[in-house]
Write an enzyme that holds these catalytic residues in place. Structure first.
Site, PDB file in Angstrom:
ATOM      1  N   ASP A   1     122.134  90.905  -9.761  1.00  0.00           N
ATOM      2  CA  ASP A   1     121.118  91.959  -9.732  1.00  0.00           C
ATOM      3  C   ASP A   1     120.097  91.607  -8.636  1.00  0.00           C
ATOM      4  O   ASP A   1     120.311  91.936  -7.472  1.00  0.00           O
ATOM      5  CB  ASP A   1     120.498  92.023 -11.138  1.00  0.00           C
ATOM      6  CG  ASP A   1     119.500  93.131 -11.306  1.00  0.00           C
ATOM      7  OD1 ASP A   1     119.425  93.999 -10.434  1.00  0.00           O
ATOM      8  OD2 ASP A   1     118.776  93.142 -12.325  1.00  0.00           O
TER       9      ASP A   1
ATOM     10  N   LYS B   1     124.898  94.891  -8.466  1.00  0.00           N
ATOM     11  CA  LYS B   1     123.874  95.956  -8.435  1.00  0.00           C
ATOM     12  C   LYS B   1     123.046  95.740  -7.175  1.00  0.00           C
ATOM     13  O   LYS B   1     121.964  95.153  -7.224  1.00  0.00           O
ATOM     14  CB  LYS B   1     122.987  95.791  -9.674  1.00  0.00           C
ATOM     15  CG  LYS B   1     122.777  97.030 -10.504  1.00  0.00           C
ATOM     16  CD  LYS B   1     121.606  96.840 -11.435  1.00  0.00           C
ATOM     17  CE  LYS B   1     121.958  96.387 -12.807  1.00  0.00           C
ATOM     18  NZ  LYS B   1     120.800  96.335 -13.729  1.00  0.00           N
TER      19      LYS B   1
END
Ligand code: 5GP
Length: 183
Positions: free
Chosen positions: A101, A129
């Site tokens: 992330d 992500k």
């Protein structure tokens, strides 16, 4: 679909297919070598188990547990809660992570594991992500790129729940304030 989810983002069949491809790529790239898969607990568990079954090489498994998340938010500070059992010196090491992330966890892992002098060190993540990246980490193996949504299932949790779901889904807003007890 679990009642707390608004949608399934990656189905069980898609996961099976994606993980199989990753295992095949690793098997080709490291042909003739022994690989050490270092799983980052607890999120890696389902992914690592399926990935390892698709790697047709001599394979060592080891684990680390790090802390940085609480609920849906990174605390930004990474700490080692559980360290590797074996040395990785001169080994071909692949870090197996559920999701990258901000990249801060993987940046920390890379820095830390490099000091142990592995022969090679790469990252394999099930999910990426990229929209929320703070640290640019080199990811060699990615299963799926996903949008900026908080996902659960296939190892990923929210307050300890949902890891056992065999697919990746997006939590409903109403489930976000839910409890984390054993009721
Ligand atoms: P990073 O350090 O890259 O920000 O975060 C990595 C860790 O954050 C992952 O191993 C995972 O535990 C957690 N994380 C990041 N995004 C999500 C998400 O969408 N869902 C869940 N369940 N955990 C996430």
């Amino acid at each position: 679909m679990h009642k707390d989810l608004q949608e399934i983002l990656i189905s069980q069949a898609q996961l099976d297919e994606g993980v199989k491809k990753l295992g095949e790529r690793i098997s080709r790239d490291y042909a003739g070598r022994t690989v050490t898969l270092v799983g980052v607990l607890k999120g890696c568990v389902l992914f690592l188990a399926d990935l390892a079954k698709n790697v047709s090489l001599d394979t060592r498994l080891d684990f680390m547990m790090l802390s940085s998340y609480s609920g849906q938010h990174s605390t930004g500070v990474v700490r080692i809660l559980l360290d590797l059992k074996e040395s990785i010196e001169d080994c071909d090491v692949i870090i197996v992570e559920d999701i990258v992330d901000s990249g801060l966890t993987m940046e920390y892992m890379l820095q830390n594991l490099k000091t142990r002098r592995p022969r090679s060190l790469e990252i394999c993540t099930l999910l990426d992500k990229p929209s929320r990246r703070k640290a640019q980490v080199p990811i060699k193996y990615t299963g799926f790129q996903i949008p900026d949504k908080f996902v659960v299932g296939y190892g990923l949790d929210y307050n300890g729940i949902y890891r056992n779901l065999p697919y990746i889904g997006v939590l409903k807003e109403s489930a976000v304030e839910g409890n984390n007890t054993c009721r």
